[in-house]
Design a protein around this motif. Structure first.
Motif, PDB file in Angstrom:
ATOM      1  N   LYS A  47       0.897  -1.105  -0.134  1.00 43.95           N
ATOM      2  CA  LYS A  47      -0.122   0.029   0.103  1.00 43.95           C
ATOM      3  C   LYS A  47       0.830   1.258   0.015  1.00 43.95           C
ATOM      4  O   LYS A  47       0.498   2.190  -0.864  1.00 43.95           O
ATOM      5  CB  LYS A  47      -0.904   0.025   1.326  1.00 43.95           C
ATOM      6  CG  LYS A  47      -2.127  -0.766   1.060  1.00 43.95           C
ATOM      7  CD  LYS A  47      -3.136  -0.616   2.049  1.00 43.95           C
ATOM      8  CE  LYS A  47      -4.224  -1.457   2.031  1.00 43.95           C
ATOM      9  NZ  LYS A  47      -4.913  -1.690   3.271  1.00 43.95           N
ATOM     10  N   LEU A  48       1.647   1.334   0.823  1.00 45.17           N
ATOM     11  CA  LEU A  48       2.673   2.429   1.002  1.00 45.17           C
ATOM     12  C   LEU A  48       3.620   2.577  -0.334  1.00 45.17           C
ATOM     13  O   LEU A  48       3.831   3.698  -0.896  1.00 45.17           O
ATOM     14  CB  LEU A  48       3.531   2.470   2.237  1.00 45.17           C
ATOM     15  CG  LEU A  48       4.703   3.791   2.446  1.00 45.17           C
ATOM     16  CD1 LEU A  48       3.859   4.785   2.512  1.00 45.17           C
ATOM     17  CD2 LEU A  48       5.273   3.392   3.688  1.00 45.17           C
ATOM     18  N   ALA A  49       4.387   1.528  -0.619  1.00 48.62           N
ATOM     19  CA  ALA A  49       5.111   1.582  -1.765  1.00 48.62           C
ATOM     20  C   ALA A  49       4.341   2.069  -3.014  1.00 48.62           C
ATOM     21  O   ALA A  49       4.995   2.907  -3.787  1.00 48.62           O
ATOM     22  CB  ALA A  49       5.654   0.051  -2.051  1.00 48.62           C
ATOM     23  N   SER A  50       3.063   1.227  -3.086  1.00 43.10           N
ATOM     24  CA  SER A  50       2.385   1.765  -4.606  1.00 43.10           C
ATOM     25  C   SER A  50       2.182   3.419  -4.465  1.00 43.10           C
ATOM     26  O   SER A  50       1.903   3.813  -5.517  1.00 43.10           O
ATOM     27  CB  SER A  50       1.327   0.828  -4.965  1.00 43.10           C
ATOM     28  OG  SER A  50       0.468   0.585  -3.758  1.00 43.10           O
TER      29      SER A  50
ATOM     30  N   PRO B  66       8.580 -15.077   2.912  1.00 40.60           N
ATOM     31  CA  PRO B  66       9.079 -15.047   1.533  1.00 40.60           C
ATOM     32  C   PRO B  66       7.430 -15.155   0.995  1.00 40.60           C
ATOM     33  O   PRO B  66       7.544 -14.281  -0.177  1.00 40.60           O
ATOM     34  CB  PRO B  66       9.755 -16.541   1.081  1.00 40.60           C
ATOM     35  CG  PRO B  66      10.615 -16.722   2.423  1.00 40.60           C
ATOM     36  CD  PRO B  66       9.795 -16.307   3.454  1.00 40.60           C
ATOM     37  N   GLU B  67       6.806 -16.037   1.162  1.00 45.04           N
ATOM     38  CA  GLU B  67       5.321 -15.992   0.355  1.00 45.04           C
ATOM     39  C   GLU B  67       4.380 -14.605   0.605  1.00 45.04           C
ATOM     40  O   GLU B  67       3.880 -14.252  -0.159  1.00 45.04           O
ATOM     41  CB  GLU B  67       4.513 -17.132   0.774  1.00 45.04           C
ATOM     42  CG  GLU B  67       4.966 -18.325   0.154  1.00 45.04           C
ATOM     43  CD  GLU B  67       5.549 -18.354  -1.468  1.00 45.04           C
ATOM     44  OE1 GLU B  67       4.635 -17.827  -2.251  1.00 45.04           O
ATOM     45  OE2 GLU B  67       6.460 -18.517  -1.810  1.00 45.04           O
ATOM     46  N   THR B  68       4.802 -14.121   1.968  1.00 47.27           N
ATOM     47  CA  THR B  68       4.081 -12.791   1.981  1.00 47.27           C
ATOM     48  C   THR B  68       4.608 -11.749   1.194  1.00 47.27           C
ATOM     49  O   THR B  68       3.975 -10.975   0.687  1.00 47.27           O
ATOM     50  CB  THR B  68       4.185 -12.384   3.645  1.00 47.27           C
ATOM     51  OG1 THR B  68       3.867 -13.395   4.420  1.00 47.27           O
ATOM     52  CG2 THR B  68       3.539 -11.140   3.958  1.00 47.27           C
ATOM     53  N   LEU B  69       5.844 -11.932   1.002  1.00 51.08           N
ATOM     54  CA  LEU B  69       6.659 -10.819   0.188  1.00 51.08           C
ATOM     55  C   LEU B  69       6.128 -10.931  -1.290  1.00 51.08           C
ATOM     56  O   LEU B  69       5.746 -10.025  -1.966  1.00 51.08           O
ATOM     57  CB  LEU B  69       8.189 -10.997   0.139  1.00 51.08           C
ATOM     58  CG  LEU B  69       8.983 -10.086  -0.895  1.00 51.08           C
ATOM     59  CD1 LEU B  69       8.899  -8.608  -0.667  1.00 51.08           C
ATOM     60  CD2 LEU B  69      10.586 -10.614  -0.781  1.00 51.08           C
ATOM     61  N   ARG B  70       6.117 -12.220  -1.642  1.00 52.29           N
ATOM     62  CA  ARG B  70       5.352 -12.474  -3.001  1.00 52.29           C
ATOM     63  C   ARG B  70       4.052 -11.878  -3.372  1.00 52.29           C
ATOM     64  O   ARG B  70       3.847 -11.221  -4.151  1.00 52.29           O
ATOM     65  CB  ARG B  70       5.361 -13.952  -3.536  1.00 52.29           C
ATOM     66  CG  ARG B  70       4.983 -14.265  -4.667  1.00 52.29           C
ATOM     67  CD  ARG B  70       4.625 -15.735  -5.048  1.00 52.29           C
ATOM     68  NE  ARG B  70       5.455 -16.833  -4.810  1.00 52.29           N
ATOM     69  CZ  ARG B  70       6.603 -16.792  -5.556  1.00 52.29           C
ATOM     70  NH1 ARG B  70       6.674 -16.377  -6.875  1.00 52.29           N
ATOM     71  NH2 ARG B  70       7.482 -17.754  -5.297  1.00 52.29           N
ATOM     72  N   GLU B  71       3.275 -11.947  -2.175  1.00 52.88           N
ATOM     73  CA  GLU B  71       1.905 -11.711  -2.207  1.00 52.88           C
ATOM     74  C   GLU B  71       1.968  -9.805  -2.343  1.00 52.88           C
ATOM     75  O   GLU B  71       1.256  -9.341  -3.168  1.00 52.88           O
ATOM     76  CB  GLU B  71       1.085 -11.763  -1.003  1.00 52.88           C
ATOM     77  CG  GLU B  71      -0.287 -11.535  -0.897  1.00 52.88           C
ATOM     78  CD  GLU B  71      -0.981 -11.858   0.419  1.00 52.88           C
ATOM     79  OE1 GLU B  71      -0.561 -13.002   0.976  1.00 52.88           O
ATOM     80  OE2 GLU B  71      -1.597 -10.945   1.117  1.00 52.88           O
ATOM     81  N   HIS B  72       2.854  -9.296  -1.611  1.00 56.07           N
ATOM     82  CA  HIS B  72       2.766  -7.782  -1.852  1.00 56.07           C
ATOM     83  C   HIS B  72       3.513  -7.485  -3.061  1.00 56.07           C
ATOM     84  O   HIS B  72       2.961  -6.227  -3.432  1.00 56.07           O
ATOM     85  CB  HIS B  72       3.947  -7.359  -0.498  1.00 56.07           C
ATOM     86  CG  HIS B  72       3.236  -7.102   0.763  1.00 56.07           C
ATOM     87  ND1 HIS B  72       2.645  -5.870   1.286  1.00 56.07           N
ATOM     88  CD2 HIS B  72       2.849  -8.265   1.834  1.00 56.07           C
ATOM     89  CE1 HIS B  72       2.398  -6.182   2.410  1.00 56.07           C
ATOM     90  NE2 HIS B  72       2.162  -7.383   2.678  1.00 56.07           N
ATOM     91  N   ILE B  73       4.272  -8.039  -3.416  1.00 54.93           N
ATOM     92  CA  ILE B  73       4.838  -7.543  -4.805  1.00 54.93           C
ATOM     93  C   ILE B  73       3.827  -7.847  -5.972  1.00 54.93           C
ATOM     94  O   ILE B  73       3.704  -6.726  -6.726  1.00 54.93           O
ATOM     95  CB  ILE B  73       6.182  -8.622  -5.391  1.00 54.93           C
ATOM     96  CG1 ILE B  73       7.378  -8.054  -4.615  1.00 54.93           C
ATOM     97  CG2 ILE B  73       6.606  -8.246  -6.785  1.00 54.93           C
ATOM     98  CD1 ILE B  73       8.567  -9.445  -4.542  1.00 54.93           C
ATOM     99  N   GLN B  74       2.967  -8.828  -5.834  1.00 54.73           N
ATOM    100  CA  GLN B  74       1.779  -8.985  -6.875  1.00 54.73           C
ATOM    101  C   GLN B  74       0.818  -7.776  -6.796  1.00 54.73           C
ATOM    102  O   GLN B  74       0.263  -7.105  -7.760  1.00 54.73           O
ATOM    103  CB  GLN B  74       1.294 -10.376  -6.627  1.00 54.73           C
ATOM    104  CG  GLN B  74       2.342 -11.312  -7.211  1.00 54.73           C
ATOM    105  CD  GLN B  74       1.721 -12.858  -7.090  1.00 54.73           C
ATOM    106  OE1 GLN B  74       0.739 -13.167  -6.346  1.00 54.73           O
ATOM    107  NE2 GLN B  74       2.363 -13.871  -7.630  1.00 54.73           N
ATOM    108  N   LYS B  75       0.580  -7.376  -5.334  1.00 55.58           N
ATOM    109  CA  LYS B  75      -0.411  -6.608  -4.974  1.00 55.58           C
ATOM    110  C   LYS B  75       0.005  -5.037  -5.596  1.00 55.58           C
ATOM    111  O   LYS B  75      -0.642  -4.233  -6.233  1.00 55.58           O
ATOM    112  CB  LYS B  75      -0.839  -6.584  -3.609  1.00 55.58           C
ATOM    113  CG  LYS B  75      -1.670  -7.637  -3.286  1.00 55.58           C
ATOM    114  CD  LYS B  75      -2.339  -7.562  -1.746  1.00 55.58           C
ATOM    115  CE  LYS B  75      -3.357  -8.409  -1.858  1.00 55.58           C
ATOM    116  NZ  LYS B  75      -3.479  -8.844  -0.220  1.00 55.58           N
ATOM    117  N   CYS B  76       1.355  -5.052  -5.275  1.00 57.88           N
ATOM    118  CA  CYS B  76       2.001  -3.370  -5.868  1.00 57.88           C
ATOM    119  C   CYS B  76       1.933  -3.445  -7.277  1.00 57.88           C
ATOM    120  O   CYS B  76       1.602  -2.497  -7.951  1.00 57.88           O
ATOM    121  CB  CYS B  76       3.332  -3.557  -5.095  1.00 57.88           C
ATOM    122  SG  CYS B  76       3.994  -1.886  -5.167  1.00 57.88           S
TER     123      CYS B  76
END
Ligand SMILES: Cc1cc2nc3c(=O)[nH]c(=O)nc-3n(C[C@H](O)[C@H](O)[C@H](O)COP(=O)(O)O)c2cc1C
Length: 317
Positions: free
Chosen positions: A27-30, A48-58
């Motif tokens: 949310k903040l990055a985007s 790691p899988e949480t990071l993947r989710e954040h990258i995809q959402k971003c």
């Protein structure tokens, strides 16, 4: 404004939101990237899988460039880097480790790499390791910090002298005036943590944000010096750390006192008594929780006003 940092990352303004445990998710990055800066997702507090989710959402939330910050002491570093590469992330800011370890592999996969340091000696090592840009972070900064306690004011001109590659200043910058000062010292962009931690889109708890916008000068201090120097708000947990350090506690004893999950407890869950509350000195100047877009707009407006004022002022002699 266009310079080496805006060209390197393909952004409008050389304003970067630092990766921050428990604050900087998609949310903040985007939001920062959509506002014309460079938003970073902080991998430091993510599985790691949480990071993947954040990258995809971003990726879904912005079509502008964004990046991921990876503290290199991360235990699952190989998996994290594999995810970053396979998800097609184009920018990585590494920190807390040796820039030689990952720079080449990331660059071979088309990724632009910046590394965070707190001394000109390590800035030079970054340049030798082939990184694309250096973030030089002074001791005013929130989060983990250099042992030498060099301030941004002193650090930036020395790093500028030591290296020729693009330089980003961090630590104690939260206004357009602060940004202009950093640029006057030789930086070509700024990375801000504290200012963006205290925005609507930051995932820190409301309790933590409310406490931070009421802090005064002197309410944060560089602590945990035996483990990894970290700027903390002076709360009960800090008092315990201080008492233990005063008694000469060993590294093992300090580790046991810190335990696990302290920063999550403090920043994310809002335990203001027992949590580890990381924030920078500049919090004492911040008294509001605007959107990240508003922060970027204000910084740019303040920067422009101040530079015009300076340009219209007569020389000293
Ligand atoms: C709550 C918090 C968490 C942080 N976590 C990280 C991190 O995970 N990795 C990192 O490289 N820097 C981290 N930092 C440092 C920021 O990325 C940034 O460089 C720093 O906050 C800049 O100084 P400022 O706080 O004065 O703006 C953190 C800072 C804060 C305030």
């Amino acid at each position: 404004m266009s310079n080496r940092i805006t060209s390197l990352f393909g952004i409008k303004y050389p304003i970067i939101s630092g990766g921050m445990v428990w604050c900087s998710g998609w949310k903040l990055a985007s939001a920062v990237s959509n506002a014309g800066g460079l938003g970073l997702i902080g991998a430091g507090s993510m599985h790691p899988e949480t990071l993947r989710e954040h990258i995809q959402k971003c990726k879904a939330a912005t079509n502008k460039p964004f990046g991921v910050n990876v503290p290199l002491m991360y235990p699952e570093i190989e998996t994290i880097m594999d995810i970053i590469i396979s998800e097609g992330v184009k920018i990585v800011f590494t920190s807390a480790g040796n820039p030689k370890l990952w720079t080449k592999k990331l660059q071979d996969n088309g990724i632009t790499v910046a590394h965070v340091v707190s001394s000109s000696k390590f800035a030079l090592k970054c340049q030798e390791a082939g990184v694309d840009a250096v973030v030089a972070e002074g001791f005013e900064a929130g989060g983990h910090n250099g042992k030498e306690e060099t301030t941004t004011m002193v650090l930036i001109p020395q790093v500028r002298k030591a290296i020729t590659i693009p330089l980003i200043a961090a630590g104690g910058i939260g206004t357009g005036e602060g940004m202009l000062a950093a640029m006057a010292l030789g930086a070509e962009g700024v990375q801000m943590g504290t200012r963006f931690a205290l925005t609507q889109e930051s995932s820190a708890s409301q309790e933590f944000k409310d406490l931070c916008i009421n802090l005064k000068e002197g309410d944060t201090i560089l602590s945990l010096k035996k483990l990894s120097p970290t700027r903390l708000i002076k709360n009960e947990f800090y008092n315990e750390v201080q008492a233990a350090e005063d008694k000469g506690a060993s590294v093992e004893e300090m580790r046991a006192l810190l335990g696990r999950g302290r920063s999550k407890k403090g920043i994310f869950e809002g335990d203001l008594v027992n949590g580890e509350l990381e924030i920078g000195q500049i919090s004492s100047l911040i008294d509001s929780l605007p959107s990240a877009e508003k922060v970027v707009e204000e910084i740019v407006a303040e920067y422009n006003i101040r530079i015009e004022n300076i340009l219209s002022t007569k020389p000293l002699f």
